[in-house]
Design an enzyme around this catalytic site. Structure first.
Site, mmCIF file in Angstrom:
data_model
loop_
_atom_site.group_PDB
_atom_site.id
_atom_site.type_symbol
_atom_site.label_atom_id
_atom_site.label_comp_id
_atom_site.label_asym_id
_atom_site.label_seq_id
_atom_site.Cartn_x
_atom_site.Cartn_y
_atom_site.Cartn_z
ATOM 1 C CG ASP A 63 -83.755 33.697 77.041
ATOM 2 O OD1 ASP A 63 -82.719 32.887 77.629
ATOM 3 O OD2 ASP A 63 -84.317 33.268 75.997
ATOM 4 C CG ASP A 66 -79.107 30.722 76.451
ATOM 5 O OD1 ASP A 66 -79.791 30.299 75.728
ATOM 6 O OD2 ASP A 66 -77.628 30.905 76.212
ATOM 7 C CG HIS A 100 -85.139 30.754 69.921
ATOM 8 N ND1 HIS A 100 -85.534 30.266 71.195
ATOM 9 C CD2 HIS A 100 -83.859 31.133 70.320
ATOM 10 C CE1 HIS A 100 -84.541 30.189 72.303
ATOM 11 N NE2 HIS A 100 -83.436 30.372 71.642
ATOM 12 C CG ASP A 101 -82.272 27.547 69.776
ATOM 13 O OD1 ASP A 101 -82.112 28.633 69.177
ATOM 14 O OD2 ASP A 101 -82.332 27.336 71.034
ATOM 15 C CD GLU A 114 -81.419 26.160 75.555
ATOM 16 O OE1 GLU A 114 -81.471 25.990 74.500
ATOM 17 O OE2 GLU A 114 -80.430 26.953 76.184
HETATM 18 C C1 NOJ Z 1 -79.357 28.538 73.308
HETATM 19 C C2 NOJ Z 1 -80.372 29.545 72.790
HETATM 20 O O1 NOJ Z 1 -81.763 28.811 72.743
HETATM 21 C C3 NOJ Z 1 -79.999 29.763 71.382
HETATM 22 O O2 NOJ Z 1 -80.603 30.532 70.419
HETATM 23 C C4 NOJ Z 1 -78.428 30.304 71.644
HETATM 24 O O3 NOJ Z 1 -77.837 30.455 70.216
HETATM 25 C C5 NOJ Z 1 -77.393 29.509 72.346
HETATM 26 N N1 NOJ Z 1 -78.346 29.069 73.419
HETATM 27 C C6 NOJ Z 1 -76.096 30.388 72.730
HETATM 28 O O4 NOJ Z 1 -76.953 31.530 73.657
#
Ligand code: NOJ
Length: 539
Positions: free
Chosen positions: A99, A195, A318-319, A254
């Site tokens: 990542d 990311d 994870h979000d 992402e």
């Molecule tokens: C996206 C990530 O998936 C998330 O977990 C993170 O808080 C933000 N980007 C900031 O890096």
């Protein structure tokens, strides 16, 4: 036959390192823990692992605030552990993706410490400093500009104030960042998850974003000037050229904020290999779930990801709240099996988040247990992302086989019943369903590469085919708790189909009555009949 390409044809498994496996009894997962579970991932049939950040971090955003992009956080292990993990992952026939958090750093990063030390520091321009803020808002709440007393200017942060954004327009930043990619490629890493990569560049003139209706500040503006700037395209080309100078390397981006259509634009031969399209996880708070909605999402992405654009399929990460927490009632896994079937039978690379294969639910947490910053800020309206980050439930012991001590985040109380050990020995479990689907996907080319064809079917059901030369797979899903008689237009003669899988176990797999919540996967090697254009779901 065309070569099996791991990132296109395989299944990618996301590991949240601090919650996967603790090898040294400190309550936090680590690299040796992951190493000890590689056999399990082989058993599941995984092709590649993606590790959420493992770099040193003060954890303002749990690893997404990095202080050194070319080191391992000592809590997770050492570079030697990492090298061992790469070698062993490869020896197990799998690949490994890191990542890369390159839009911002931690405010504790040496670069930012220097940058903020004075206005004439050589690294001042490595971040975004201004005398006056514009109207941009931070995604985690509040203004995106933080005033720095020492140098009497504001710096920009899309996320927390502890995560200042880098200035990618500065050639030294660009060079330093690309060197980080090279560092990991040289160590044998097979690819990267980027990311929020569509945030790297911001409008050069820092124009105000236009206003729109929304509930909180961040959503009350159109994100026109703080993301998706045209400078990103040449950078993706440069990155791709670097990746292509090594064999079979991969990058998936992402996309943040932007619609699926925008994600598709970043993909191509000389761009990224893939970009996440969050078709099934559209919003943070509201998760529709019906065959009609799912069909609409699939058809839209099929239109966008045609030709050389290869889609990804994501149900959880994870979000987001876990799939089972979104769609299942109590401990019943019927809807989780439907979602898992979609994940593993649609066209596109499946991304499987750890624990989804056993239907882990979001762990219920009290307010004082919340660790995620947006959760702290917006409780009780939004409880943050801790729920989906709980320790992996390996067995029914006190700490679920994850650790010998109290873990960093509470283990879900259902782990005494819901755990891998229990599901392994139950032929009807979600785990065994997932394993069988992954094996089927490996075995049947139509499931990996075949064209997607949607068929009309009665309300409450979803029926589609995956077709390749000489093979048609038909997937029939009953989302309801009633039996449903199917009247579908194509492939309607049950005798031509061989049942491959069914949740009904299953005296009726050769008829067209689906049991409550039944899932049936069929194979035919006869030429597929043509399908009428624009199938309509009957209501
Ligand atoms: C996206 C990530 O998936 C998330 O977990 C993170 O808080 C933000 N980007 C900031 O890096």
């Amino acid at each position: 036959m065309e070569k099996y390409l791991w990132w296109r044809d395989g299944v990618i498994y996301q590991i949240y390192p601090r919650s996967f496996m603790d090898s040294n009894g400190d309550g936090l997962g680590d690299l040796q823990g992951i190493l000890s579970r590689l056999d399990y991932l082989v058993e599941l049939g995984i092709d590649a692992i993606w590790l959420s950040p493992i770099y040193p971090s003060p954890d303002a955003d749990f690893g997404y605030d990095v202080t050194d992009h070319t080191a391992i956080d000592p809590r997770f292990g050492t570079l030697a552990d990492f090298d061992q993990l790469v070698a062993e992952t490869h020896r197990h026939g799998m690949h490994i993706i890191l990542d890369m958090v390159m839009n911002h750093t931690s405010d504790q990063h040496a670069w930012f410490r220097e940058s903020r030390s004075s206005r004439d520091n050589p690294k001042r321009d490595w971040y975004l400093w201004r005398d006056r803020p514009n109207n941009w808002e931070a995604s985690f709440g509040g203004r995106a500009w933080e005033y720095d007393r020492t140098s009497a200017q504001y710096y920009y942060h899309m996320f927390l104030k502890e995560q200042p954004d880098l200035n990618w327009r500065n050639p030294q930043v660009r060079k330093a960042q690309l060197e980080v990619f090279r560092f990991w490629l040289e160590r044998g890493v097979d690819g990267f998850r980027l990311d929020v990569f569509n945030m790297y560049f911001k409008d050069a003139a820092f124009r105000d974003n236009p206003r729109q209706f929304g509930l909180r500040g961040f959503n009350r503006q159109k994100h026109v000037y703080d993301c998706d700037q045209p400078e990103m395209l040449p950078l993706t080309q440069e990155l791709r050229a670097m990746l292509d100078s090594y064999p079979e390397r991969y990058a998936v981006g992402e996309i943040f904020l932007s619609p699926t259509g925008r994600a598709a634009e970043y993909i191509g031969d000389q761009k990224l290999h893939a970009a996440f399209s969050f078709d099934f996880t559209a919003s943070e708070l509201f998760f529709p779930w019906s065959p009609a909605w799912v069909r609409k999402q699939i058809e839209r992405r099929e239109a966008l990801f045609a030709g050389e654009r290869w889609p990804t399929t994501v149900f959880a990460n994870h979000d987001l709240p876990r799939t089972a927490s979104r769609y299942c009632r109590g401990e019943d896994d019927a809807q989780a099996k439907l979602a898992m079937t979609l994940l593993l039978t649609l066209r596109g690379t499946p991304f499987l988040y750890y624990g989804e294969e056993i239907g882990m639910r979001d762990v219920p947490l009290r307010r004082e247990e919340i660790q995620d910053p947006p959760g702290k800020r917006y409780w009780p309206f939004y409880k943050g992302r801790d729920g989906c980050r709980a320790p992996m439930q390996w067995d029914g012991s006190e700490y679920a086989g994850f650790s010998t001590v109290k873990p960093w985040l509470r283990v879900h109380p259902d782990h005494f019943q819901r755990n891998l050990a229990a599901q392994r020995s139950n032929p009807d479990s979600l785990f065994n369903w997932t394993r069988k689907l992954i094996a089927l996907r490996k075995e049947i080319p139509a499931l990996r590469k075949g064209e997607f064809v949607s068929l009309a079917s009665p309300s409450g059901t979803l029926v589609y085919q995956r077709r390749s030369a000489g093979q048609t797979v038909q997937v029939m899903l009953n989302f309801t708790r009633k039996p449903i008689q199917l009247q579908i237009e194509a492939g309607a003669e049950p005798e031509k189909w061989t049942p491959l899988l069914s949740t009904g176990f299953h005296e009726n797999s050769r008829s067209w009555i689906l049991k409550p919540n039944e899932i049936v996967v069929l194979l035919s090697t006869q030429p597929a009949p043509p399908v009428k254009a624009s199938p309509q779901e009957k209501r």
